[in-house]
Design a protein around this motif. Sequence first.
Motif, PDB file in Angstrom:
ATOM      1  N   THR A 166      70.002  37.985  56.270  1.00 30.63           N
ATOM      2  CA  THR A 166      69.302  36.813  57.224  1.00 30.63           C
ATOM      3  C   THR A 166      68.784  35.769  55.893  1.00 30.63           C
ATOM      4  OG1 THR A 166      69.078  37.933  59.089  1.00 30.63           O
ATOM      5  CG2 THR A 166      67.720  36.183  58.744  1.00 30.63           C
ATOM      6  N   ALA A 167      67.849  36.454  55.209  1.00 29.84           N
ATOM      7  CA  ALA A 167      67.111  35.784  54.244  1.00 29.84           C
ATOM      8  C   ALA A 167      68.150  34.915  53.408  1.00 29.84           C
ATOM      9  CB  ALA A 167      65.936  36.600  53.565  1.00 29.84           C
ATOM     10  N   ALA A 168      69.060  36.047  52.683  1.00 29.80           N
ATOM     11  CA  ALA A 168      69.891  35.430  51.837  1.00 29.80           C
ATOM     12  C   ALA A 168      70.856  34.196  52.420  1.00 29.80           C
ATOM     13  CB  ALA A 168      71.052  36.696  51.451  1.00 29.80           C
ATOM     14  N   THR A 169      71.427  34.606  53.592  1.00 30.53           N
ATOM     15  CA  THR A 169      72.151  33.504  54.173  1.00 30.53           C
ATOM     16  C   THR A 169      71.329  32.095  54.283  1.00 30.53           C
ATOM     17  OG1 THR A 169      73.336  35.057  55.330  1.00 30.53           O
ATOM     18  CG2 THR A 169      73.522  32.706  56.138  1.00 30.53           C
ATOM     19  N   ILE A 170      70.073  32.225  54.820  1.00 29.38           N
ATOM     20  CA  ILE A 170      69.069  30.748  54.837  1.00 29.38           C
ATOM     21  C   ILE A 170      68.952  30.289  53.594  1.00 29.38           C
ATOM     22  CG2 ILE A 170      66.957  30.180  55.723  1.00 29.38           C
ATOM     23  CD1 ILE A 170      67.007  32.330  57.874  1.00 29.38           C
ATOM     24  N   ILE A 171      68.787  31.146  52.674  1.00 32.32           N
ATOM     25  CA  ILE A 171      68.424  30.497  51.318  1.00 32.32           C
ATOM     26  C   ILE A 171      69.557  29.764  50.859  1.00 32.32           C
ATOM     27  CG2 ILE A 171      67.798  30.853  48.812  1.00 32.32           C
ATOM     28  CD1 ILE A 171      66.034  33.340  50.040  1.00 32.32           C
ATOM     29  N   ALA A 172      70.886  30.432  50.945  1.00 29.51           N
ATOM     30  CA  ALA A 172      71.943  30.038  50.415  1.00 29.51           C
ATOM     31  C   ALA A 172      72.319  28.828  51.033  1.00 29.51           C
ATOM     32  CB  ALA A 172      73.182  31.100  50.444  1.00 29.51           C
ATOM     33  N   ILE A 173      72.226  28.758  52.356  1.00 38.12           N
ATOM     34  CA  ILE A 173      72.614  27.350  53.031  1.00 38.12           C
ATOM     35  C   ILE A 173      71.795  26.264  52.704  1.00 38.12           C
ATOM     36  CG2 ILE A 173      72.498  26.278  55.445  1.00 38.12           C
ATOM     37  CD1 ILE A 173      73.702  29.107  56.501  1.00 38.12           C
ATOM     38  N   ILE A 174      70.498  26.226  52.609  1.00 40.45           N
ATOM     39  CA  ILE A 174      69.440  25.339  52.502  1.00 40.45           C
ATOM     40  C   ILE A 174      69.708  24.980  50.911  1.00 40.45           C
ATOM     41  CG2 ILE A 174      67.152  24.783  52.285  1.00 40.45           C
ATOM     42  CD1 ILE A 174      66.502  26.586  54.483  1.00 40.45           C
TER      43      ILE A 174
END
Length: 511
Positions: A110-118
């Motif tokens: 979850t955190a990895a995906t949010i950080i990567a997208i932003i």
Amino acid sequence: MLTFILRRLGAILLVLLVASFIVYNLTAIGSDPLADLRGSTSSDRQERIDQRIEQLSLNLPPVVRYFTWLGGASKCLIFQCDLGIAFSRSDQPVTAAVANAASSTIQLVTAATIIAIIVGITIGILTALRQYSGFDYTVTFLTFIVYSLPIFWIAVLLKEYGAIQFNQFLADPYISIPAMIVSGLIAGVIFMSVLGGDVRKRLITFGSAFAAVVLLLAFLQVTDWFSRPTVGIIGVIITGLAAAVGVTAISTGLANRRTLYAALITVAVWAALYQPMQYLFTFVPQGWMLLGMYVVSILLGVGVGLLIGGEGKKEAARTAAIVSFITFFVMVIDRTMLVYPDYLRRIPQSGAIATIGSETPNLRGDMWFQIMDGFTHLILPTIALSLVSIAAYTRYARSSLLEVMNQDYVRTARAKGLSERTVIVRHAMRNALIPIATIIAFDIGALIGGAVITETIFAWRGMGSLFVTGLERGDVNLVMGFFVVTGVLAVIFNLIADLLYSALDPRIRVS
């Protein structure tokens, strides 16, 4: 819209039936669930073999066993899933094994995906707007390098320098003057490249960034921040003000004073509530209560925006809600940091950055200890997963925005006298995000399926390790439990991507 969704759900069900039939039979034919017992020297070997044959109905053809499994899986429609037992997990129900693994993997990605997208989309936009500049060339070079690196090599480097070496630094934190100067120079070059401008503006940006970083590191060294980290009310206010200005600039532009005032008032409210919140945090023993406070923080921003927004209430409420969420999130981080010294005393052998597993065994403490422990275990695998995704999203966002910026409607928007912010945010970016939405949807489904290599290196028992165990032991039920979760998520996120198309581009209709 409803007709489209129902039609797609019907197609999804058909796809899942065909795919599950193929996967079940291929796994059943190509594996031997009795291999571990055949090599056993136990005196009751034959009895155990007969017991497993009866338990798994191995005396029946794979096709017949599939329909037996499908009967139990169909009960998921009424929330009574029966996916059989996983003999490779000590006869644990597959639903329980999958639930534990899925929660662990979701926590990881979850955190990895949010950080990567932003971060990835933001950097991609900046490089597109600075096309053929030094910043564009540098980011392009770095993203190609990171994207081509094997994930296991990145993970090993992170364990060495992000955990072992950094933990040694935290044991006796000291930042030398040369290190401060080098950090300031790097920050100056980065900010100068991002902001651009003429020579005078670049020099001012470089000097400001250099001085800010050097002074910040000196302040952290003098105050012994690395031993007792905290954000404090000053940090909350500074972060809130930066969020208010940044989010307003992107959302409506700083010229919209009412929206800016709504965001700033939200920050002021949280600054006034800082001390009472420290007292209130001591009475938040459960995660669901903290989640409720996040919802309240969003409602607070919406309320301020509706009161202050005037004719632009919608934009003001949206902006203030985002700023309120960010400010409250920083306050939660500040509260979590208070347990850091005591946390280190309880795990002296591990260090501040963990390298193995998802939690510290037998660690006792309240919710804040659990949040701190989860963060120390999440940071390295999150960075490992984020780096590769950031590199990919940066390239996709850059190429997509550059293609859109050359379209006729973008030139028309500029010719109408709209500001550059409005042209990029409201016209170009919405269409540029359409292909990115497809990529993100598939990536999320794939990541939840398990980052096998990352989970293996960091000893993270998630969906990836579950799938590998099922294949190695010939545990068809376990493999199918993995398939149910990942297959359903893959088609659902594909449906979400289709619905996002119509939200991003009004010309696209789902009907």
